[in-house]
Design a protein around this motif. Structure first.
Motif, PDB file in Angstrom:
ATOM      1  N   UNK A 108       0.913  -1.271   0.176  1.00 22.06           N
ATOM      2  CA  UNK A 108      -0.029  -0.121  -0.066  1.00 22.06           C
ATOM      3  C   UNK A 108       0.925   1.290   0.087  1.00 22.06           C
ATOM      4  N   UNK A 109       0.424   2.131  -0.773  1.00 21.80           N
ATOM      5  CA  UNK A 109       1.081   3.562  -0.634  1.00 21.80           C
ATOM      6  C   UNK A 109       0.289   4.597  -0.056  1.00 21.80           C
ATOM      7  N   UNK A 110       0.219   5.397   0.795  1.00 23.84           N
ATOM      8  CA  UNK A 110      -0.518   6.320   1.473  1.00 23.84           C
ATOM      9  C   UNK A 110       0.112   7.834   1.109  1.00 23.84           C
ATOM     10  N   UNK A 111      -0.872   8.805   0.823  1.00 25.23           N
ATOM     11  CA  UNK A 111      -0.618  10.040   1.082  1.00 25.23           C
ATOM     12  C   UNK A 111      -1.368  10.738   2.229  1.00 25.23           C
ATOM     13  N   UNK A 112      -0.630  11.524   3.016  1.00 30.57           N
ATOM     14  CA  UNK A 112      -1.410  12.351   3.954  1.00 30.57           C
ATOM     15  C   UNK A 112      -0.654  13.296   4.572  1.00 30.57           C
ATOM     16  N   UNK A 113      -0.999  14.460   4.480  1.00 30.86           N
ATOM     17  CA  UNK A 113      -2.058  15.240   3.630  1.00 30.86           C
ATOM     18  C   UNK A 113      -1.674  15.252   2.165  1.00 30.86           C
ATOM     19  N   UNK A 114      -2.673  15.301   1.326  1.00 30.82           N
ATOM     20  CA  UNK A 114      -2.569  15.273  -0.063  1.00 30.82           C
ATOM     21  C   UNK A 114      -2.289  16.874  -0.369  1.00 30.82           C
ATOM     22  N   UNK A 115      -1.400  17.150  -1.540  1.00 29.14           N
ATOM     23  CA  UNK A 115      -1.172  18.574  -1.915  1.00 29.14           C
ATOM     24  C   UNK A 115      -1.572  18.466  -3.320  1.00 29.14           C
ATOM     25  N   UNK A 116      -1.616  19.743  -3.934  1.00 25.85           N
ATOM     26  CA  UNK A 116      -2.333  19.958  -5.287  1.00 25.85           C
ATOM     27  C   UNK A 116      -1.308  19.001  -6.290  1.00 25.85           C
ATOM     28  N   UNK A 117       0.031  19.188  -5.992  1.00 23.81           N
ATOM     29  CA  UNK A 117       1.128  18.746  -6.834  1.00 23.81           C
ATOM     30  C   UNK A 117       1.269  17.297  -6.890  1.00 23.81           C
ATOM     31  N   UNK A 118       0.531  16.543  -5.977  1.00 25.24           N
ATOM     32  CA  UNK A 118       0.618  15.144  -5.977  1.00 25.24           C
ATOM     33  C   UNK A 118      -0.477  14.490  -7.039  1.00 25.24           C
ATOM     34  N   UNK A 119      -1.231  15.345  -7.706  1.00 20.96           N
ATOM     35  CA  UNK A 119      -2.024  14.792  -8.928  1.00 20.96           C
ATOM     36  C   UNK A 119      -1.315  14.219  -9.775  1.00 20.96           C
ATOM     37  N   UNK A 120      -1.441  12.863 -10.105  1.00 22.85           N
ATOM     38  CA  UNK A 120      -0.634  11.986 -10.937  1.00 22.85           C
ATOM     39  C   UNK A 120      -1.276  10.769 -11.074  1.00 22.85           C
ATOM     40  N   UNK A 121      -0.647   9.968 -12.026  1.00 23.36           N
ATOM     41  CA  UNK A 121      -0.738   8.400 -12.070  1.00 23.36           C
ATOM     42  C   UNK A 121       0.239   7.775 -10.910  1.00 23.36           C
ATOM     43  N   UNK A 122      -0.344   6.831 -10.057  1.00 26.22           N
ATOM     44  CA  UNK A 122       0.666   6.110  -9.364  1.00 26.22           C
ATOM     45  C   UNK A 122       0.851   4.595 -10.025  1.00 26.22           C
ATOM     46  N   UNK A 123       1.896   4.348 -10.331  1.00 30.37           N
ATOM     47  CA  UNK A 123       1.994   3.112 -10.961  1.00 30.37           C
ATOM     48  C   UNK A 123       2.675   2.103 -10.109  1.00 30.37           C
ATOM     49  N   UNK A 124       2.152   0.917 -10.010  1.00 30.90           N
ATOM     50  CA  UNK A 124       3.044  -0.092  -9.351  1.00 30.90           C
ATOM     51  C   UNK A 124       3.598  -1.113 -10.299  1.00 30.90           C
ATOM     52  N   UNK A 125       4.765  -1.608 -10.013  1.00 29.41           N
ATOM     53  CA  UNK A 125       5.536  -2.735 -10.946  1.00 29.41           C
ATOM     54  C   UNK A 125       6.047  -3.635  -9.949  1.00 29.41           C
ATOM     55  N   UNK A 126       6.326  -4.835 -10.790  1.00 32.62           N
ATOM     56  CA  UNK A 126       6.965  -5.939  -9.981  1.00 32.62           C
ATOM     57  C   UNK A 126       8.339  -6.718 -10.742  1.00 32.62           C
ATOM     58  N   UNK A 127       8.953  -7.346 -10.534  1.00 33.78           N
ATOM     59  CA  UNK A 127      10.093  -8.024 -11.033  1.00 33.78           C
ATOM     60  C   UNK A 127      10.337  -9.242 -10.155  1.00 33.78           C
ATOM     61  N   UNK A 128      10.958 -10.341 -11.185  1.00 28.45           N
ATOM     62  CA  UNK A 128      11.309 -11.478 -10.335  1.00 28.45           C
ATOM     63  C   UNK A 128      12.475 -11.152  -9.412  1.00 28.45           C
ATOM     64  N   UNK A 129      13.191 -10.269  -9.777  1.00 27.25           N
ATOM     65  CA  UNK A 129      14.255  -9.767  -8.776  1.00 27.25           C
ATOM     66  C   UNK A 129      14.943  -8.537  -9.235  1.00 27.25           C
TER      67      UNK A 129
END
Lengths: 112, 113
Positions: free
Chosen positions: B76-97
């Motif tokens: 989980x990724x949390x933002x507290x408190x949010x600011x206007x500049x946090x407007x974005x797409x938050x991407x999660x990625x994974x890899x074998x290693x």
């Protein structure tokens, strides 16, 4: 500092024409290099990767890229573009043990 | 093989509110990444986990952002408190290693009003 540069923000090509998207990198050693594609509202899909060896790399969807050490480049090519190739393309680089650094992206438009 | 799952897909909040994003990586992938992608830019790494340990959080604004990967699977990724500049797409990625190709989820688009 490690960086990846994509000089072209937008490129428009006609369907059936060839495509080349430019990517330049700035790293101390030869990095791992990647090309990703992102369609609107989607995540990034890996097209191809270069780790070492043969400098011409084949990827999915008919794409290829050539690593040129002398020019610090890793340009993406496709001989014949399809309308479904319209998307944003990202070049990325990574040194072993370090984080992946992305270029700013190139938006590809395909005209019929 | 199931891909990286993220939720929610979209979130709209007012500034100073809090928000949380969830990511389920590909099964068996040891490394998990959170990226922030601001409109017109490439993704920027916020934090990287190796199993349940943090490898790199040098670009995470720790005064407002936090992330965890309990049990080395979901994150989980949390933002507290949010600011206007946090407007974005938050991407999660994974890899074998570490240093292996990364596989991305579809992202969460966050709008701050």
């Amino acid at each position: 500092a490690q960086s990846v540069t994509q000089p072209d923000i937008h490129i428009t090509v006609s369907e059936g024409a060839s495509l080349e998207l430019r990517c330049n990198y700035s790293y101390g050693a030869t990095p791992y290099l990647f090309w990703y594609v992102q369609s609107p509202g989607q995540g990034l899909q890996l097209l191809l990767k270069y780790f070492s060896g043969d400098t011409l790399v084949q990827g999915i969807k008919g794409f290829e890229a050539e690593f040129k050490r002398s020019q610090s480049s890793f340009n993406l090519r496709k001989p014949s573009v399809h309308w479904s190739d319209a998307a944003e393309y990202f070049c990325a680089g990574m040194e072993y043990g370090n984080k992946l650094v992305f270029g700013a992206g190139t938006i590809l438009r395909v005209k019929s | 093989e199931a891909g990286v799952a993220q939720s929610p897909r979209y979130k709209i909040i007012e500034k100073r509110q809090s928000v949380a994003f969830w990511c389920n990586p590909i099964s068996g992938h040891a490394t998990l990444y959170w990226y922030q992608q601001i409109l017109g830019q490439g993704p920027k790494l916020l934090i990287q986990f190796q199993n349940n340990g943090v490898v790199d959080d040098s670009q995470l604004p720790k005064d407002r952002f936090s992330a965890e990967r309990l049990k080395g699977v979901d994150s989980t990724l949390k933002i507290q408190p949010a600011k206007l500049e946090d407007s974005a797409v938050y991407l999660c990625a994974s890899s074998v290693d570490r240093d292996k190709p990364q596989h991305f989820g579809d992202g969460t688009r966050l709008s701050i009003l």
